[in-house]
Scaffold this motif. Structure first.
Motif, PDB file in Angstrom:
ATOM      1  N   GLU A  14       0.832  -1.207   0.000  1.00  0.00           N
ATOM      2  CA  GLU A  14       0.000   0.000   0.000  1.00  0.00           C
ATOM      3  C   GLU A  14       0.870   1.262   0.000  1.00  0.00           C
ATOM      4  N   ALA A  16       3.892   1.437  -1.183  1.00  0.00           N
ATOM      5  CA  ALA A  16       4.523   1.486  -2.501  1.00  0.00           C
ATOM      6  C   ALA A  16       3.590   2.093  -3.540  1.00  0.00           C
ATOM      7  N   ARG A  17       2.342   1.674  -3.537  1.00  0.00           N
ATOM      8  CA  ARG A  17       1.363   2.238  -4.485  1.00  0.00           C
ATOM      9  C   ARG A  17       1.179   3.731  -4.258  1.00  0.00           C
ATOM     10  N   ALA A  18       1.051   4.132  -3.012  1.00  0.00           N
ATOM     11  CA  ALA A  18       0.814   5.548  -2.684  1.00  0.00           C
ATOM     12  C   ALA A  18       1.980   6.431  -3.125  1.00  0.00           C
ATOM     13  N   LEU A  19       3.194   5.894  -3.025  1.00  0.00           N
ATOM     14  CA  LEU A  19       4.376   6.686  -3.364  1.00  0.00           C
ATOM     15  C   LEU A  19       4.851   6.463  -4.796  1.00  0.00           C
ATOM     16  N   GLY A  20       4.272   5.475  -5.451  1.00  0.00           N
ATOM     17  CA  GLY A  20       4.669   5.186  -6.817  1.00  0.00           C
ATOM     18  C   GLY A  20       6.061   4.576  -6.920  1.00  0.00           C
ATOM     19  N   ILE A  21       6.416   3.754  -5.934  1.00  0.00           N
ATOM     20  CA  ILE A  21       7.715   3.086  -5.914  1.00  0.00           C
ATOM     21  C   ILE A  21       7.508   1.591  -5.696  1.00  0.00           C
ATOM     22  N   SER A  22       8.565   0.822  -5.826  1.00  0.00           N
ATOM     23  CA  SER A  22       8.446  -0.626  -5.653  1.00  0.00           C
ATOM     24  C   SER A  22       8.409  -1.000  -4.166  1.00  0.00           C
ATOM     25  N   THR A  25      11.801  -1.011  -2.656  1.00  0.00           N
ATOM     26  CA  THR A  25      12.282   0.324  -2.289  1.00  0.00           C
ATOM     27  C   THR A  25      11.693   0.757  -0.956  1.00  0.00           C
TER      28      THR A  25
END
Length: 56
Positions: A14, A16-22, A25
């Protein structure tokens, strides 16, 4: 005693999706942040300063 934990209501995926990263990461950044915080808290204060840092 101070304990640092990521909020259990926010799974890595969640974040990762919010920040647009894997997810990898997210995990590495959280690990790095915990390490830096641990280092900052233990640097110069484990000489009887009254702070205990618990590690996983």
């Amino acid at each position: 005693m101070f304990s640092f934990r990521a909020p259990p209501t926010y799974p890595h995926a969640e974040i990762a999706r919010a920040l647009g990263i894997s997810v990898g990461t997210v995990k590495s950044r959280l690990s790095r942040a915990k390490s830096r915080l641990r280092d900052d808290l233990t640097s110069g204060i484990n000489d009887g300063g009254g702070i205990h840092v618990a590690t996983d």
